[in-house]
Design a protein around this motif. Structure first.
Motif, PDB file in Angstrom:
ATOM      1  N   CYS A  48     -12.486   6.952  -2.202  1.00 57.24           N
ATOM      2  CA  CYS A  48     -11.444   7.302  -3.170  1.00 57.24           C
ATOM      3  C   CYS A  48     -11.952   7.436  -4.593  1.00 57.24           C
ATOM      4  O   CYS A  48     -11.460   8.282  -5.344  1.00 57.24           O
ATOM      5  CB  CYS A  48     -10.314   6.272  -3.137  1.00 57.24           C
ATOM      6  SG  CYS A  48      -9.394   6.252  -1.586  1.00 57.24           S
ATOM      7  N   ARG A  72      -3.706   8.618   0.815  1.00 50.62           N
ATOM      8  CA  ARG A  72      -3.311   7.240   0.484  1.00 50.62           C
ATOM      9  C   ARG A  72      -4.245   6.591  -0.536  1.00 50.62           C
ATOM     10  O   ARG A  72      -4.081   5.414  -0.872  1.00 50.62           O
ATOM     11  CB  ARG A  72      -3.258   6.395   1.759  1.00 50.62           C
ATOM     12  CG  ARG A  72      -2.056   6.701   2.621  1.00 50.62           C
ATOM     13  CD  ARG A  72      -1.750   5.589   3.612  1.00 50.62           C
ATOM     14  NE  ARG A  72      -0.446   5.781   4.196  1.00 50.62           N
ATOM     15  CZ  ARG A  72      -0.213   6.433   5.341  1.00 50.62           C
ATOM     16  NH1 ARG A  72      -1.219   6.951   6.015  1.00 50.62           N
ATOM     17  NH2 ARG A  72       1.010   6.549   5.800  1.00 50.62           N
ATOM     18  N   GLN A  74      -5.866   4.977  -3.574  1.00 51.68           N
ATOM     19  CA  GLN A  74      -5.363   4.239  -4.730  1.00 51.68           C
ATOM     20  C   GLN A  74      -3.900   3.822  -4.587  1.00 51.68           C
ATOM     21  O   GLN A  74      -3.300   3.334  -5.533  1.00 51.68           O
ATOM     22  CB  GLN A  74      -5.554   5.038  -6.022  1.00 51.68           C
ATOM     23  CG  GLN A  74      -6.975   5.480  -6.292  1.00 51.68           C
ATOM     24  CD  GLN A  74      -7.962   4.326  -6.374  1.00 51.68           C
ATOM     25  OE1 GLN A  74      -7.647   3.251  -6.863  1.00 51.68           O
ATOM     26  NE2 GLN A  74      -9.165   4.528  -5.870  1.00 51.68           N
ATOM     27  N   LYS A  75      -3.326   3.987  -3.397  1.00 47.76           N
ATOM     28  CA  LYS A  75      -1.942   3.568  -3.163  1.00 47.76           C
ATOM     29  C   LYS A  75      -1.943   2.202  -2.494  1.00 47.76           C
ATOM     30  O   LYS A  75      -2.886   1.813  -1.815  1.00 47.76           O
ATOM     31  CB  LYS A  75      -1.222   4.594  -2.292  1.00 47.76           C
ATOM     32  CG  LYS A  75      -1.174   5.944  -2.983  1.00 47.76           C
ATOM     33  CD  LYS A  75       0.000   6.743  -2.561  1.00 47.76           C
ATOM     34  CE  LYS A  75       0.066   7.955  -3.479  1.00 47.76           C
ATOM     35  NZ  LYS A  75       0.309   9.159  -2.823  1.00 47.76           N
ATOM     36  N   LYS A  91      -4.727  -2.362  -2.013  1.00 45.27           N
ATOM     37  CA  LYS A  91      -4.909  -0.968  -2.417  1.00 45.27           C
ATOM     38  C   LYS A  91      -5.896  -0.272  -1.484  1.00 45.27           C
ATOM     39  O   LYS A  91      -6.943  -0.831  -1.143  1.00 45.27           O
ATOM     40  CB  LYS A  91      -5.429  -0.898  -3.848  1.00 45.27           C
ATOM     41  CG  LYS A  91      -5.592   0.529  -4.344  1.00 45.27           C
ATOM     42  CD  LYS A  91      -5.910   0.696  -5.814  1.00 45.27           C
ATOM     43  CE  LYS A  91      -6.664  -0.379  -6.472  1.00 45.27           C
ATOM     44  NZ  LYS A  91      -7.103  -0.026  -7.832  1.00 45.27           N
ATOM     45  N   ASP A 132       3.492   1.650   3.941  1.00 43.24           N
ATOM     46  CA  ASP A 132       3.250   2.036   2.553  1.00 43.24           C
ATOM     47  C   ASP A 132       4.129   1.147   1.683  1.00 43.24           C
ATOM     48  O   ASP A 132       5.279   0.893   2.029  1.00 43.24           O
ATOM     49  CB  ASP A 132       3.579   3.510   2.325  1.00 43.24           C
ATOM     50  CG  ASP A 132       2.627   4.432   3.096  1.00 43.24           C
ATOM     51  OD1 ASP A 132       1.409   4.284   2.942  1.00 43.24           O
ATOM     52  OD2 ASP A 132       3.115   5.298   3.842  1.00 43.24           O
TER      53      ASP A 132
END
Length: 133
Positions: A48, A72, A74-75, A91, A132
């Motif tokens: 990422c 996804r 950094q989520k 994260k 999520d």
């Protein structure tokens, strides 16, 4: 009176449709321990951001299917231990590449995530669910 009941019924149908659309998908998988620091079993830098990370951070790598080509990155995700019911957020910083030996349905987590969930890293694998956040 019939109009009021009809209006109420229509509002109820709309609310049910909205709640269905907002439902969060729950994924069942296996959490494994990963080292995100340079020279550890995580391999190279994270997909990422191209960086190495401290194992004290609340971070994970997701298997290819869940990683979704980086969507996804950094989520935050919410992980729940199926063994004790504890929940933690972490994260997504990396992919656990399924074409390179990572099994499907893997949440490859830092030691900090294991600790937050109250799990012993020596067991190596733990059943989890995640959504999520």
């Amino acid at each position: 009176m019939a109009i009021t009941n009809l209006g109420f019924a229509a509002m109820l149908v709309i609310l049910l449709q909205v709640s269905t659309l907002c439902a969060v998908a729950q994924h069942h998988g296996v959490m494994t321990l990963n080292g995100f620091e340079k020279g550890q079993d995580g391999g190279g830098p994270s997909e990422c951001d191209g960086k190495y990370h401290s194992n004290k951070e609340m971070i994970v790598a997701l298997s290819t299917r869940w990683y979704g080509g980086g969507r996804r990155c950094q989520k935050m995700i919410r992980i729940t231990s199926e063994q004790n019911g504890r929940t933690a957020q972490a994260k997504v910083v990396d992919e656990c590449d399924s074409s390179n030996g990572c099994k499907d349905s893997i949440v490859d987590a830092s030691a900090a995530v294991w600790k937050a969930l109250g799990l012993n890293t020596d067991i190596g694998e733990a059943p989890v669910t995640w959504t999520d956040a």
